[in-house]
Design an enzyme around this catalytic site. Structure first.
Site, PDB file in Angstrom:
ATOM      1  CE  LYS A  17       4.653 -13.822  -4.634  1.00  0.00           C
ATOM      2  NZ  LYS A  17       3.920 -14.917  -4.009  1.00  0.00           N
TER       3      LYS A  17
ATOM      4  CD  GLU B  53      -6.032  -2.434  -6.953  1.00  0.00           C
ATOM      5  OE1 GLU B  53      -5.130  -2.990  -7.629  1.00  0.00           O
ATOM      6  OE2 GLU B  53      -7.081  -3.007  -6.623  1.00  0.00           O
TER       7      GLU B  53
ATOM      8  N   GLY C 189       1.743 -13.281  -0.556  1.00  0.00           N
ATOM      9  CA  GLY C 189       1.566 -11.872  -0.178  1.00  0.00           C
ATOM     10  C   GLY C 189       1.109 -11.705   1.261  1.00  0.00           C
ATOM     11  NE  ARG C 190      -3.606 -16.007   1.685  1.00  0.00           N
ATOM     12  CZ  ARG C 190      -3.570 -16.256   0.374  1.00  0.00           C
ATOM     13  NH1 ARG C 190      -3.356 -15.264  -0.473  1.00  0.00           N
ATOM     14  NH2 ARG C 190      -3.744 -17.472  -0.092  1.00  0.00           N
TER      15      ARG C 190
ATOM     16  CD  GLU D 298      -5.765 -12.678  -0.924  1.00  0.00           C
ATOM     17  OE1 GLU D 298      -4.536 -12.744  -0.861  1.00  0.00           O
ATOM     18  OE2 GLU D 298      -6.353 -11.652  -1.281  1.00  0.00           O
TER      19      GLU D 298
ATOM     20  CG  HIS E  22     -19.780   1.131  24.248  1.00  0.00           C
ATOM     21  ND1 HIS E  22     -20.664   1.408  25.265  1.00  0.00           N
ATOM     22  CD2 HIS E  22     -18.594   0.851  24.843  1.00  0.00           C
ATOM     23  CE1 HIS E  22     -20.027   1.322  26.427  1.00  0.00           C
ATOM     24  NE2 HIS E  22     -18.767   0.979  26.197  1.00  0.00           N
TER      25      HIS E  22
ATOM     26  CE  LYS F 239      -5.455  -8.879  -8.501  1.00  0.00           C
ATOM     27  NZ  LYS F 239      -4.186  -9.595  -8.476  1.00  0.00           N
TER      28      LYS F 239
HETATM   29  O1  F6P Z   1      -5.591  -9.467  -3.582  1.00  0.00           O
HETATM   30  C1  F6P Z   1      -4.828 -10.306  -4.384  1.00  0.00           C
HETATM   31  C2  F6P Z   1      -3.365 -10.125  -4.146  1.00  0.00           C
HETATM   32  O2  F6P Z   1      -2.713 -10.917  -5.066  1.00  0.00           O
HETATM   33  C3  F6P Z   1      -2.941 -10.478  -2.707  1.00  0.00           C
HETATM   34  O3  F6P Z   1      -2.785 -11.824  -2.517  1.00  0.00           O
HETATM   35  C4  F6P Z   1      -1.693  -9.678  -2.609  1.00  0.00           C
HETATM   36  O4  F6P Z   1      -1.289  -9.559  -1.281  1.00  0.00           O
HETATM   37  C5  F6P Z   1      -2.135  -8.385  -3.232  1.00  0.00           C
HETATM   38  O5  F6P Z   1      -2.952  -8.781  -4.322  1.00  0.00           O
HETATM   39  C6  F6P Z   1      -1.035  -7.469  -3.709  1.00  0.00           C
HETATM   40  O6  F6P Z   1      -0.246  -8.082  -4.679  1.00  0.00           O
HETATM   41  P1  F6P Z   1       1.174  -7.510  -5.041  1.00  0.00           P
HETATM   42  O7  F6P Z   1       2.029  -7.548  -3.844  1.00  0.00           O
HETATM   43  O8  F6P Z   1       1.678  -8.383  -6.151  1.00  0.00           O
HETATM   44  O9  F6P Z   1       0.990  -6.080  -5.520  1.00  0.00           O
END
Ligand code: F6P
Length: 548
Positions: free
Chosen positions: A212, A218, A272-273, A358, A389, A509
């Site tokens: 987003k 990452e 995002g979620r 979240e 199990h 972060k």
């Molecule tokens: O974990 C924090 C967060 O902002 C989530 O809400 C989001 O889904 C994720 O990082 C990834 O963010 P982006 O889509 O901006 O890379």
């Protein structure tokens, strides 16, 4: 009309909550063995949505409980908040944003305005572009840099830009083309992308960089590694044929080297979620085809309409949310299990962990006051029968109350009917046993030696929801996801918190960005001056490594 964003949790302060508390004192001592056989209960506590039968009768609640909970929701202003969400009001108050995942599945022609602009038209413009790209990639019309069709699609993203599409592609895997590989890379751990690319051919691999913000460390680290892997094999010009971007941030996408023509956009009003129905779902569309994606959206839409139209007492996502409140705030439950009896839903609990935790892992109210009550529980789970199990022992005989959702399907996506009967028999047996338990008298009647009787007694009275789906298809899956999305909204309104921000993930972060350079053996930063003694010692130990 009351302000839809006005914080006014009814907990502890309203007559509706007091009525619920008094009712709880009457219901809590009762056993499900007795509650379950009450006349009229099944009709009052089961609901049917298209493709999903919901049985709420194995809850430590009565039809009166549902009515009283619905009154709490009314008092909390849930009706106004739902209307405000659909209208596009900025109900994400801490970020000043609308919350419009419902617009992602609104039918073409419906109008929802944000700042005067019709966002539904924008949604369909992007969906049309996604369909066109998906068709060309799936048909082999889209060629890689060497002229070969795409055989492997690697989605690079994390959190909502990974969990949704990864969960859905896994859930609908029987609908995917066996000749095409779908992989998801999320972790900054190099082991993730290293393993994902191990057997792929750059000439036939397409990367989808899903972010987003397009600033998530990452994702950008993995995307750069993927880019290097591709460019080393095929040269710089290959990027245009092998990289797509899904983002709200065109400037960063271009900066990374992906042209706007290869970007599929969405908007800051999609959390995002909550984004799997947006461009973030492109890997889903590539996996199941544009028609399948339309079905998924139709499933979401059916539950959106149900949320808007059904009275709270017969409104499934609202009741799921309210029953969660009932256990968290009146029974003291601190966790909630999600147990899909469908192997394809193996990632559903992980998906829900982000969606629920979240969203509702908050401890201040909308106006910034510390809450005086518990909020979101820990959400966890594994597919049945595997979980049986592993951790079911605790569900049956542990000292904590864990309300659980059991999700099953009537028609399996495979021909092994005898497996399926066994699977469903287990689901039913577990929910029945959790409710009824096994009394000492029943244990003794089996001739169990007296010393063992206490060990073999099951208290029972452990509450469950059963969601029995006709089959696991895109439409049903869309509905399942939307049920949980709106469950989360319901709970957040009762708890008086903002379900749509996530400030809590920012600290980690920022700290990781600071420590990163200190790990370089050549770093001149004194760890003792920068950190607590434990962290400083760990930094020194890592710094002293020798790497080949
Ligand atoms: O974990 C924090 C967060 O902002 C989530 O809400 C989001 O889904 C994720 O990082 C990834 O963010 P982006 O889509 O901006 O890379």
């Amino acid at each position: 009309m009351p302000d839809a964003t006005e914080p006014r949790s009814p907990i502890g302060t309203s007559p509706e909550w007091e009525a619920l508390r008094a009712h709880h004192a009457e219901v809590a001592p009762r056993h499900l063995r007795d509650l379950l056989v009450e006349p009229g209960r099944l009709e009052a506590m089961t609901l049917d949505l298209p493709g999903i039968h919901a049985d709420l009768s194995k809850h430590r609640a009565t039809p009166d409980t549902l009515r009283l909970l619905a009154e709490v929701a009314e008092r909390a202003g849930l009706r106004e908040r739902i209307d405000a969400m659909f209208r596009g009001d900025a109900i994400n108050t801490t970020e000043g944003r609308s919350v419009l995942h419902v617009a992602l599945r609104a039918p073409r022609g419906e109008v929802i305005r944000v700042d005067g602009r019709d966002v539904v038209a924008d949604v369909h413009e992007v969906l049309d572009r996604m369909r066109d790209a998906a068709r060309r990639i799936r048909d082999g019309e889209w060629r890689g840099a060497t002229g070969q069709p795409i055989r492997a699609i690697v989605n690079i993203g994390i959190g909502g830009s990974d969990l949704g599409p990864a969960m859905v592609v896994e859930a609908l895997r029987t609908r995917t083309d066996p000749d095409r590989i779908h992989r998801f890379v999320s972790n900054v751990d190099g082991a993730d992308i290293d393993w994902a690319l191990r057997d792929l051919d750059p000439a036939t691999t397409l990367f989808i960089v899903a972010s987003k913000t397009f600033t998530t460390v990452e994702t950008l680290t993995n995307a750069r590694t993927a880019r290097r892997w591709l460019v080393d094999a095929l040269g710089e010009d290959a990027v245009a044929r092998h990289f797509l971007a899904l983002s709200t941030n065109e400037a960063e996408v271009v900066e990374f080297g992906i042209e706007p023509a290869n970007m599929f956009g969405f908007w800051d009003w999609v959390g995002g979620r909550y984004s799997v129905g947006s461009a973030i779902g492109l890997s889903v569309m590539l996996a199941i085809g544009p028609d399948g994606f339309d079905e998924l959206l139709a499933g979401f839409r059916a539950v959106d309409e149900h949320l808007r139209d059904a009275p709270f007492e017969r409104n499934l996502p609202v009741l799921m949310g309210l029953l969660g409140v009932w256990y968290v705030n009146l029974f003291g439950a601190s966790s909630h299990a999600v147990l899909p009896y469908a192997q394809e839903l193996s990632r559903f609990p992980a998906y829900l962990q982000q969606l629920e935790m979240e969203s509702n892992g908050k401890s201040v109210t909308l106006d910034g006051q510390r809450v005086g009550w518990s909020t979101g529980p820990v959400v966890w789970g594994e597919p049945g029968t595997n979980g049986q199990h592993a951790f079911f022992q605790l569900l049956h005989q542990g000292t904590v109350l864990v309300p659980a959702d059991f999700i099953g399907v009537v028609e399996p996506n495979h021909p092994l009917g005898h497996h399926h009967d066994l699977l469903v028999a287990n689901l039913l047996a577990q929910t029945e046993a959790l409710a009824a338990g096994r009394t000492a008298a029943a244990v003794r009647a089996e001739g169990v030696p007296e010393a063992l009787v206490p060990h073999k007694v099951f208290e029972g009275n452990r509450p469950t929801t059963t969601l029995l789906c006709d089959r696991l298809d895109p439409r049903t899956l869309g509905s399942l996801i939307a049920l949980y999305e709106h469950k989360v909204l319901t709970q957040s309104v009762v708890w008086g918190i903002n379900a749509f921000d996530q400030w809590g993930v920012e600290l980690g972060k920022a700290l990781a960005t600071r420590i990163g350079p200190e790990l370089d053996p050549a770093s001149t930063v004194d760890p003792d001056a920068a950190h607590d003694p434990s962290t400083a010692a760990l930094v020194r130990r890592y710094r002293s490594r020798t790497r080949p």
